[in-house]
Design a protein around this motif. Sequence first.
Motif, short mmCIF file in Angstrom:
data_model
loop_
_atom_site.label_atom_id
_atom_site.label_comp_id
_atom_site.label_asym_id
_atom_site.label_seq_id
_atom_site.Cartn_x
_atom_site.Cartn_y
_atom_site.Cartn_z
N HIS A 28 0.71 -1.16 0.16
CA HIS A 28 -0.27 0.01 0.14
C HIS A 28 0.85 1.22 -0.04
O HIS A 28 0.65 2.06 -0.64
CB HIS A 28 -1.07 -0.01 1.21
CG HIS A 28 -1.44 1.39 1.61
ND1 HIS A 28 -2.61 1.69 0.83
CD2 HIS A 28 -1.10 2.14 2.57
CE1 HIS A 28 -2.87 3.10 1.24
NE2 HIS A 28 -2.01 3.27 2.29
N ASP A 68 -7.34 2.16 -6.93
CA ASP A 68 -6.86 1.05 -6.44
C ASP A 68 -6.76 1.03 -4.74
O ASP A 68 -7.08 0.00 -4.14
CB ASP A 68 -5.51 0.27 -7.07
CG ASP A 68 -5.80 0.14 -8.54
OD1 ASP A 68 -6.93 -0.13 -8.93
OD2 ASP A 68 -4.72 -0.14 -9.37
N GLU A 82 -10.09 1.33 -3.34
CA GLU A 82 -10.95 0.27 -3.24
C GLU A 82 -10.39 -0.88 -2.34
O GLU A 82 -11.25 -1.75 -1.92
CB GLU A 82 -10.82 -0.41 -4.71
CG GLU A 82 -11.88 -1.41 -4.96
CD GLU A 82 -11.87 -1.72 -6.66
OE1 GLU A 82 -12.95 -1.97 -7.21
OE2 GLU A 82 -10.78 -1.60 -7.14
N ARG A 83 -9.30 -0.95 -2.11
CA ARG A 83 -8.65 -1.72 -1.10
C ARG A 83 -9.08 -1.48 0.21
O ARG A 83 -9.26 -2.25 1.23
CB ARG A 83 -7.03 -2.05 -1.22
CG ARG A 83 -6.90 -2.89 -2.49
CD ARG A 83 -5.42 -3.37 -2.20
NE ARG A 83 -4.12 -2.20 -1.96
CZ ARG A 83 -3.73 -1.59 -2.90
NH1 ARG A 83 -3.61 -1.96 -4.30
NH2 ARG A 83 -2.80 -0.74 -2.57
N LEU A 84 -8.83 -0.09 0.63
CA LEU A 84 -9.13 0.41 2.11
C LEU A 84 -9.86 1.66 1.97
O LEU A 84 -9.32 2.92 1.94
CB LEU A 84 -7.85 0.71 2.63
CG LEU A 84 -8.05 1.06 4.07
CD1 LEU A 84 -8.70 -0.19 4.81
CD2 LEU A 84 -6.44 0.98 4.60
#
Length: 558
Positions: free
Chosen positions: A299, A324, A327-329
């Motif tokens: 990240h 991206d 969307e992950r966090l």
Amino acid sequence: MFARADIDRYELGQELCEQVGPFQVLAGQVVAVVCDRQVRLTGADGRLTGECSCPAGLGGVFCEHCVAVAVLAVDVVRPLDAKALLTAVDSVGRTRPDATYPDRWADDAEKLLLTLEEATIGHPAVTRPLYQRLVRRLARNGSNLGSHEAYSLWSDAVEQATTGLVQACVREPADPDELAVWAFDLQAEEPAHFFDVADLVEALGPRGLATYRRRLDQAHRNLAPEDPYDHHSVHQHGVIAYIREQFLVAFEPDVEVLSAFYAENPRPGSAVSIAKALRSAGRVDEALAWLEDVPRRSHEGDDELARLYEVRGRYRDAARVRWDIFERLPHSGHYRALLAVAEPLDAVEYATDRAISCLEGLRQRDENADDLLAELYGTRGRYRDAARIRWNIFERVPHGHFDRNRERAYWALLAAAEPLNAVEYAKNRAFAHLREQVARSGADAATSLVHLLFVAGDEEQAWRVAREHDLDDRQLAHIARALAHRHPTAAIPVLVRAAELTIDRRTDKARYARAGEVLAEIEVLHHRAGLDFADCLDQFTAAHHQPALLAALAKAGL
């Protein structure tokens, strides 16, 4: 004291308090600089006079700059009880936030940090070593805290203590060599990750940094060969490697040196550190090529890559990476970063709608995600959806010792209800919910209800509930400290009642000392609110005229 200033200048002066420079306390005078204006206050025969180099001050007006110095000088001219401060530092430092009720510890820590901050204005030579002692003791109690809430409160306390230490060093410079040795030993002996020597770079100066580097190099040379089967050996090598990496990245960002270091100490974040060093050296294209070739970026790596794309004006690539990450966090910080790169592409609305869809599609949303979703609903005019989410957040706050979270959730709920003309409905529903909790859980839930009633301005009902559930001195003190941040005037009578209950209901010998400590807090709140503390103290001592109380008040400097 402030009768010399009109109300407008008094309010301006309060806003300027943070701009007051170091004090010089002379006989009967306080000299300071505020916004490049020279200020001198003189006290004699109970009268305060002020001189200032601003146009109003030169005209004989007790200006806003004089007010700012006077507000802070209240604690400067009062004698400091260093022994009592040392006791408080040790008390907070040797304990830790309880996983179930962490706010109890946070109240004591916050009180101590506020006292140290105010004392630093006039007594930095005393508070600087106290801050160092507190940071070290907090470090020893920072592992395995048992809950995210407890860790967050501990982390906030460490950050505030470190900031306080820096401010004390500004007002009373430390010996650079001694400070460097202290900083390195702290990192080497305690968990190294919580403390960054870069925070002390100005206080250390070139001499202190050189001492720190020598200490680091010596520790590295003295390491015995690592034994992979010996936990202590592995730990020591890991700590020294972490400190070396931190120092090299912050102060010696040379790519070749870092590459050699990571060849010796391979770790997942090495590519990111080298890219940051390249960017710091102005070699942005090399940093980009370096990170783009990393097959599986962390990240932190993606964040640095997006940053580099932005520097080069490659906003589409930056937006792709920022999406991206979001969307992950999905939380507010990553959303704001996404908007920043969407703006040059005229894609803010598109990014917002896509973020809403992402949040709505989550199987499980935490409070941060819900908070952001409610905010985005509001920007899109979906006020009913925003209010529904805000109610869910408010309803989920546990009763008992999470009053600040509940206060934030309450005001956010009312703000969401306003476009729907449903503020009164939201208020009534919120208090009905809390009363249901009180009916089920009793006094612990009653503290939350009483606190929010004070916040909402319904003091009469707040006192009625407090009496009905017979809240004790500790519960009332907890409510008052939660109020003190934004509502100091409302907190004062609650703390006064807590001090009264401490004397009336407790039977131990320490009750008068405890009441004295609470009254010292009350004095601070009076000063913060611009109120006269003398009348309050006179009324209290008249009602509880005990030699033990008077001795405790004298010890507290009252």
